[in-house]
Design a protein around this motif. Sequence first.
Motif, mmCIF file in Angstrom:
data_model
loop_
_atom_site.group_PDB
_atom_site.id
_atom_site.type_symbol
_atom_site.label_atom_id
_atom_site.label_comp_id
_atom_site.label_asym_id
_atom_site.label_seq_id
_atom_site.Cartn_x
_atom_site.Cartn_y
_atom_site.Cartn_z
ATOM 1 N N GLY A 148 -35.748 -14.171 -18.686
ATOM 2 C CA GLY A 148 -35.508 -15.139 -17.511
ATOM 3 C C GLY A 148 -36.404 -15.140 -16.641
ATOM 4 O O GLY A 148 -37.128 -15.688 -15.765
ATOM 5 N N ARG A 186 -38.698 -22.082 -22.070
ATOM 6 C CA ARG A 186 -37.852 -21.144 -22.784
ATOM 7 C C ARG A 186 -36.753 -22.178 -23.092
ATOM 8 O O ARG A 186 -36.237 -23.177 -22.260
ATOM 9 C CB ARG A 186 -37.236 -20.167 -21.769
ATOM 10 C CG ARG A 186 -36.218 -19.082 -22.555
ATOM 11 C CD ARG A 186 -36.126 -18.020 -21.456
ATOM 12 N NE ARG A 186 -35.486 -18.419 -20.153
ATOM 13 C CZ ARG A 186 -34.185 -18.446 -19.891
ATOM 14 N NH1 ARG A 186 -33.250 -18.049 -21.044
ATOM 15 N NH2 ARG A 186 -33.792 -18.587 -18.739
ATOM 16 N N HIS A 219 -40.618 -22.786 -14.602
ATOM 17 C CA HIS A 219 -41.230 -21.981 -15.152
ATOM 18 C C HIS A 219 -40.613 -20.515 -15.151
ATOM 19 O O HIS A 219 -40.337 -20.121 -13.903
ATOM 20 C CB HIS A 219 -42.910 -21.759 -15.132
ATOM 21 C CG HIS A 219 -43.605 -23.076 -15.133
ATOM 22 N ND1 HIS A 219 -44.634 -23.246 -14.491
ATOM 23 C CD2 HIS A 219 -43.306 -24.057 -16.061
ATOM 24 C CE1 HIS A 219 -45.244 -24.337 -15.065
ATOM 25 N NE2 HIS A 219 -44.116 -24.980 -15.778
ATOM 26 N N ASP A 220 -40.440 -19.653 -16.177
ATOM 27 C CA ASP A 220 -40.006 -18.324 -15.923
ATOM 28 C C ASP A 220 -41.149 -17.493 -15.869
ATOM 29 O O ASP A 220 -42.386 -17.803 -15.932
ATOM 30 C CB ASP A 220 -39.042 -17.946 -16.958
ATOM 31 C CG ASP A 220 -39.799 -17.922 -18.500
ATOM 32 O OD1 ASP A 220 -40.867 -18.130 -18.685
ATOM 33 O OD2 ASP A 220 -38.710 -18.284 -19.367
#
Length: 188
Positions: A188, A107, A34-35
């Motif tokens: 990011g 993402r 996960h970002d």
Amino acid sequence: MSMLVEEFEEIALKAPETVWLEFINGRLEVKPPHDGNHGETLMHLTMCCREQRPGLWLYPLRGLKTEAGRQGRVRPDGVLAPVEHFVGHGEWSDPDGVLMTVEITPRGLGDDLSGLRRKRDGYAAAGIPVHVRIDRGKLGVVVYSMPKGGEYRMRRSWDMGEVVEIPAPVGITLDAEKLKEFADRTAG
């Protein structure tokens, strides 16, 4: 090649804490990392649930037994259940009492939602009343409800920015305007 759920559990038990393994349709899968935007999305949803349904908590990455015969092992991004529902449970919990699962698309996923579809179908087969997918790529929210026969009979979609109605037994609304900020695909 398929493996047995017992073989998966042994492998998952030995995996490093930084790796999240899942067992979907007899296959070992790795949950993507996960970002920060993913985390903010989940925290926003957590806040909405807590404000509107204070007796429920949105548990992150809670291991669930899903699919027919409870043969799947998954870690939804969020699991909505009564406060202290999972006290005394091991790593993988039976889905009884779970009101909702949440998946937030990672993402860069693009249009390949096949893994999320298989997980969604496993939630339906396990009888979880509501499933929510927050799609960061398509800037939308999809709510599935009324599970029967291994699928959700109701599907409703909203664009990010609209007010999302999550049906009973959850019974909350989500102002998805804030989610647009967190859907930035370049973060990011």
